[in-house]
Write a protein that holds these residues in place. Sequence first.
Motif, PDB file in Angstrom:
ATOM      1  N   LEU A 185       0.829  -1.214   0.000  1.00 18.18           N
ATOM      2  CA  LEU A 185       0.000   0.000   0.000  1.00 18.18           C
ATOM      3  C   LEU A 185       0.858   1.257   0.000  1.00 18.18           C
ATOM      4  O   LEU A 185       0.625   2.187  -0.780  1.00 18.18           O
ATOM      5  N   ILE A 186       1.845   1.295   0.870  1.00 18.41           N
ATOM      6  CA  ILE A 186       2.668   2.496   1.010  1.00 18.41           C
ATOM      7  C   ILE A 186       3.446   2.781  -0.266  1.00 18.41           C
ATOM      8  O   ILE A 186       3.460   3.913  -0.784  1.00 18.41           O
ATOM      9  N   PHE A 187       4.074   1.757  -0.827  1.00 16.08           N
ATOM     10  CA  PHE A 187       4.895   1.994  -2.017  1.00 16.08           C
ATOM     11  C   PHE A 187       4.050   2.102  -3.284  1.00 16.08           C
ATOM     12  O   PHE A 187       4.506   2.658  -4.284  1.00 16.08           O
ATOM     13  N   ALA A 188       2.820   1.596  -3.228  1.00 15.46           N
ATOM     14  CA  ALA A 188       1.890   1.875  -4.321  1.00 15.46           C
ATOM     15  C   ALA A 188       1.528   3.358  -4.335  1.00 15.46           C
ATOM     16  O   ALA A 188       1.397   3.968  -5.406  1.00 15.46           O
ATOM     17  N   ALA A 189       1.377   3.931  -3.132  1.00 12.34           N
ATOM     18  CA  ALA A 189       1.128   5.372  -3.059  1.00 12.34           C
ATOM     19  C   ALA A 189       2.330   6.151  -3.573  1.00 12.34           C
ATOM     20  O   ALA A 189       2.178   7.201  -4.229  1.00 12.34           O
ATOM     21  N   PHE A 190       3.527   5.652  -3.307  1.00 13.88           N
ATOM     22  CA  PHE A 190       4.745   6.286  -3.824  1.00 13.88           C
ATOM     23  C   PHE A 190       4.755   6.240  -5.352  1.00 13.88           C
ATOM     24  O   PHE A 190       5.065   7.232  -6.026  1.00 13.88           O
ATOM     25  N   LEU A 191       4.388   5.075  -5.916  1.00 16.11           N
ATOM     26  CA  LEU A 191       4.327   4.962  -7.375  1.00 16.11           C
ATOM     27  C   LEU A 191       3.248   5.877  -7.939  1.00 16.11           C
ATOM     28  O   LEU A 191       3.454   6.521  -8.982  1.00 16.11           O
ATOM     29  N   SER A 192       2.092   5.959  -7.261  1.00 15.43           N
ATOM     30  CA  SER A 192       1.023   6.845  -7.721  1.00 15.43           C
ATOM     31  C   SER A 192       1.489   8.296  -7.741  1.00 15.43           C
ATOM     32  O   SER A 192       1.191   9.052  -8.671  1.00 15.43           O
ATOM     33  N   THR A 193       2.243   8.682  -6.708  1.00 17.67           N
ATOM     34  CA  THR A 193       2.776  10.048  -6.647  1.00 17.67           C
ATOM     35  C   THR A 193       3.766  10.280  -7.786  1.00 17.67           C
ATOM     36  O   THR A 193       3.750  11.339  -8.444  1.00 17.67           O
ATOM     37  N   ALA A 194       4.607   9.287  -8.036  1.00 17.43           N
ATOM     38  CA  ALA A 194       5.573   9.410  -9.131  1.00 17.43           C
ATOM     39  C   ALA A 194       4.866   9.553 -10.468  1.00 17.43           C
ATOM     40  O   ALA A 194       5.248  10.378 -11.314  1.00 17.43           O
ATOM     41  N   MET A 195       3.810   8.768 -10.669  1.00 17.71           N
ATOM     42  CA  MET A 195       3.053   8.857 -11.912  1.00 17.71           C
ATOM     43  C   MET A 195       2.380  10.220 -12.029  1.00 17.71           C
ATOM     44  O   MET A 195       2.218  10.754 -13.134  1.00 17.71           O
ATOM     45  N   GLY A 196       1.990  10.774 -10.883  1.00 16.56           N
ATOM     46  CA  GLY A 196       1.416  12.121 -10.900  1.00 16.56           C
ATOM     47  C   GLY A 196       2.416  13.157 -11.356  1.00 16.56           C
ATOM     48  O   GLY A 196       2.102  14.049 -12.158  1.00 16.56           O
ATOM     49  N   TYR A 197       3.656  13.065 -10.850  1.00 13.52           N
ATOM     50  CA  TYR A 197       4.709  13.980 -11.279  1.00 13.52           C
ATOM     51  C   TYR A 197       5.009  13.841 -12.767  1.00 13.52           C
ATOM     52  O   TYR A 197       5.373  14.817 -13.442  1.00 13.52           O
ATOM     53  N   LEU A 198       4.860  12.624 -13.277  1.00 10.02           N
ATOM     54  CA  LEU A 198       5.098  12.389 -14.699  1.00 10.02           C
ATOM     55  C   LEU A 198       3.875  12.714 -15.552  1.00 10.02           C
ATOM     56  O   LEU A 198       3.919  12.574 -16.780  1.00 10.02           O
ATOM     57  N   HIS A 199       2.780  13.101 -14.906  1.00  9.97           N
ATOM     58  CA  HIS A 199       1.515  13.463 -15.576  1.00  9.97           C
ATOM     59  C   HIS A 199       0.896  12.291 -16.335  1.00  9.97           C
ATOM     60  O   HIS A 199       0.101  12.500 -17.254  1.00  9.97           O
ATOM     61  N   ILE A 200       1.258  11.072 -15.960  1.00  5.49           N
ATOM     62  CA  ILE A 200       0.736   9.919 -16.688  1.00  5.49           C
ATOM     63  C   ILE A 200      -0.774   9.766 -16.517  1.00  5.49           C
ATOM     64  O   ILE A 200      -1.505   9.617 -17.510  1.00  5.49           O
ATOM     65  N   PRO A 201      -1.319   9.796 -15.269  1.00  7.92           N
ATOM     66  CA  PRO A 201      -2.767   9.618 -15.137  1.00  7.92           C
ATOM     67  C   PRO A 201      -3.579  10.662 -15.899  1.00  7.92           C
ATOM     68  O   PRO A 201      -4.536  10.333 -16.602  1.00  7.92           O
ATOM     69  N   ALA A 202      -3.171  11.926 -15.761  1.00 14.46           N
ATOM     70  CA  ALA A 202      -3.919  13.004 -16.430  1.00 14.46           C
ATOM     71  C   ALA A 202      -3.808  12.879 -17.946  1.00 14.46           C
ATOM     72  O   ALA A 202      -4.803  13.053 -18.669  1.00 14.46           O
ATOM     73  N   ASP A 203      -2.605  12.577 -18.436  1.00 12.14           N
ATOM     74  CA  ASP A 203      -2.414  12.494 -19.883  1.00 12.14           C
ATOM     75  C   ASP A 203      -3.130  11.282 -20.487  1.00 12.14           C
ATOM     76  O   ASP A 203      -3.713  11.361 -21.568  1.00 12.14           O
ATOM     77  N   VAL A 204      -3.074  10.144 -19.773  1.00  8.05           N
ATOM     78  CA  VAL A 204      -3.780   8.959 -20.266  1.00  8.05           C
ATOM     79  C   VAL A 204      -5.282   9.190 -20.249  1.00  8.05           C
ATOM     80  O   VAL A 204      -6.006   8.828 -21.187  1.00  8.05           O
ATOM     81  N   ALA A 205      -5.759   9.817 -19.164  1.00 10.09           N
ATOM     82  CA  ALA A 205      -7.195  10.135 -19.079  1.00 10.09           C
ATOM     83  C   ALA A 205      -7.611  11.044 -20.224  1.00 10.09           C
ATOM     84  O   ALA A 205      -8.670  10.857 -20.839  1.00 10.09           O
ATOM     85  N   ALA A 206      -6.753  12.036 -20.525  1.00  6.66           N
ATOM     86  CA  ALA A 206      -7.069  12.944 -21.626  1.00  6.66           C
ATOM     87  C   ALA A 206      -7.043  12.217 -22.970  1.00  6.66           C
ATOM     88  O   ALA A 206      -7.897  12.447 -23.835  1.00  6.66           O
ATOM     89  N   ALA A 207      -6.076  11.307 -23.130  1.00  8.53           N
ATOM     90  CA  ALA A 207      -5.967  10.570 -24.392  1.00  8.53           C
ATOM     91  C   ALA A 207      -7.172   9.665 -24.609  1.00  8.53           C
ATOM     92  O   ALA A 207      -7.734   9.601 -25.708  1.00  8.53           O
ATOM     93  N   ILE A 208      -7.586   8.963 -23.539  1.00  4.54           N
ATOM     94  CA  ILE A 208      -8.766   8.095 -23.668  1.00  4.54           C
ATOM     95  C   ILE A 208     -10.028   8.930 -23.814  1.00  4.54           C
ATOM     96  O   ILE A 208     -10.948   8.579 -24.548  1.00  4.54           O
ATOM     97  N   GLY A 209     -10.054  10.086 -23.106  1.00  5.09           N
ATOM     98  CA  GLY A 209     -11.204  10.981 -23.246  1.00  5.09           C
ATOM     99  C   GLY A 209     -11.350  11.493 -24.668  1.00  5.09           C
ATOM    100  O   GLY A 209     -12.472  11.679 -25.162  1.00  5.09           O
ATOM    101  N   ALA A 210     -10.218  11.705 -25.345  1.00  4.71           N
ATOM    102  CA  ALA A 210     -10.263  12.186 -26.727  1.00  4.71           C
ATOM    103  C   ALA A 210     -10.811  11.130 -27.678  1.00  4.71           C
ATOM    104  O   ALA A 210     -11.190  11.451 -28.814  1.00  4.71           O
ATOM    105  N   MET A 211     -10.873   9.878 -27.227  1.00  9.21           N
ATOM    106  CA  MET A 211     -11.435   8.816 -28.060  1.00  9.21           C
ATOM    107  C   MET A 211     -12.964   8.865 -28.082  1.00  9.21           C
ATOM    108  O   MET A 211     -13.594   8.161 -28.860  1.00  9.21           O
TER     109      MET A 211
END
Length: 437
Positions: free
Chosen positions: A292-318
């Motif tokens: 759980l703890i290191f999953a939160a660390f990975l989630s934070t890292a993905m946030g810094y890389l803008h992966i969730p927002a960018d993937v959401a935007a890419a799928i939203g554009a579909m």
Amino acid sequence: MEALIAALAVLGMLIVTLGAGLWVFLSLALVAGLSLLFVQGMPVDRISTIAAGIVIRYASSWELASIPMFIWMGEIIFRTDISDRLFKGLSPFVERIPGGLLHTNVLGCTLFAAISGSSPATTATVGRITTVELFRRGYDKSLSVGSIAGAGSLGLLIPPSILMIVYGILAEQSITRLFAAGILPGLLIAALYVCYVMIRALLDPSVAPSDLPKRRIRDYLIALANLLPIGILMGTVLGSIYSGVATPSEAAAMGVLAATCITIATGQFSLSMMRDTLLGTARTSTMVCSILIFAAFLSTAMGYLHIPADVAAAIGAMNLSPYALLALLTVFYLGLGIILDGNSIVVMSLPIALPLVLQAGFDPIWFGIYLVLMVEMAQVTPPVGFNLFVLQGVTGWSIGQVARAATPFFLLMVLGLLIVTIFPQIVLFLPDVIYNR
């Protein structure tokens, strides 16, 4: 497109590190740290500060305290004769139904799930009693093993569920509402299993030999007495949560106390047994909480890389419809279920999936139950189906044999998922009624 490539790269690194045999929490930490270091260009001291902050935040989380307590309760129950009492208590009430004692698998797992919170624990504890007894009495072996594989997964769906606690913490949703939301879907899938077993027995009576002993009122009273420990634990844990008397963490502590009192009352308590339960709890809790703890660390890292927002935007554009998005996620989760365990599926996918489903208009509580159902399917899909491994150990069968036996129950889970998707109020009715949303 770049966001999807980045997301696939992160997922690929996780698969490589996990495939290399690294522990899950270490794989999560390594991928997160390397992503921030080499992709984001973040200095090492900044990465360390972020990781330390996440550890401190989760270490002080009151909700997280419920995980080791529920695990401890399950460890105590696992080392008692409660599962044996469960089989003896259910047998007189189901033996005259088409399918006979096969229903002890489904109903036994349903009841045991309400006190264990773990799918492998439910499968192992109930399965080690029922499979031996059913084989001895000449019941169809494939149906016996398949029903325990499918019903054992209910340990994830029927509260208290450790996976629901994990989802609630990561998604910042009410754990008590999630617990309430899991009851009706869990009963629905159990009912589908019962109906399937009845139909199989009606079409082919040889799968469930009819050898009915004469029963007296006294036999039914003894059966009820055997079910009493389960009833006490269910009443203590779930009753205290839904009545508002206790939080999930407090209810888990009350469950440990009740389970300990039952072991004392039944003459099964010993210091060596309690030592073993504490050691088992420490091992399992450390694993789950570290993930759980290191999953939160990975989630934070993905946030810094803008992966969730960018993937959401890419799928939203579909411009996918909500149900088309859900179909895409279903295929995605079925794929993950082939190679990853349930906790890993949730913690690694949630940062990307949750924003998408919220944007599509799905209720986060409903999505939590959907996700648990997907993980349930993963429990019975080879090669990384934990319930399959458990039953392989119990029966001595190969993974392929166990998987084939579990296939009809996997398909029934798919049907259950389809029903709660078409009728989401099956999930949301109890949380709305109990908590007056």
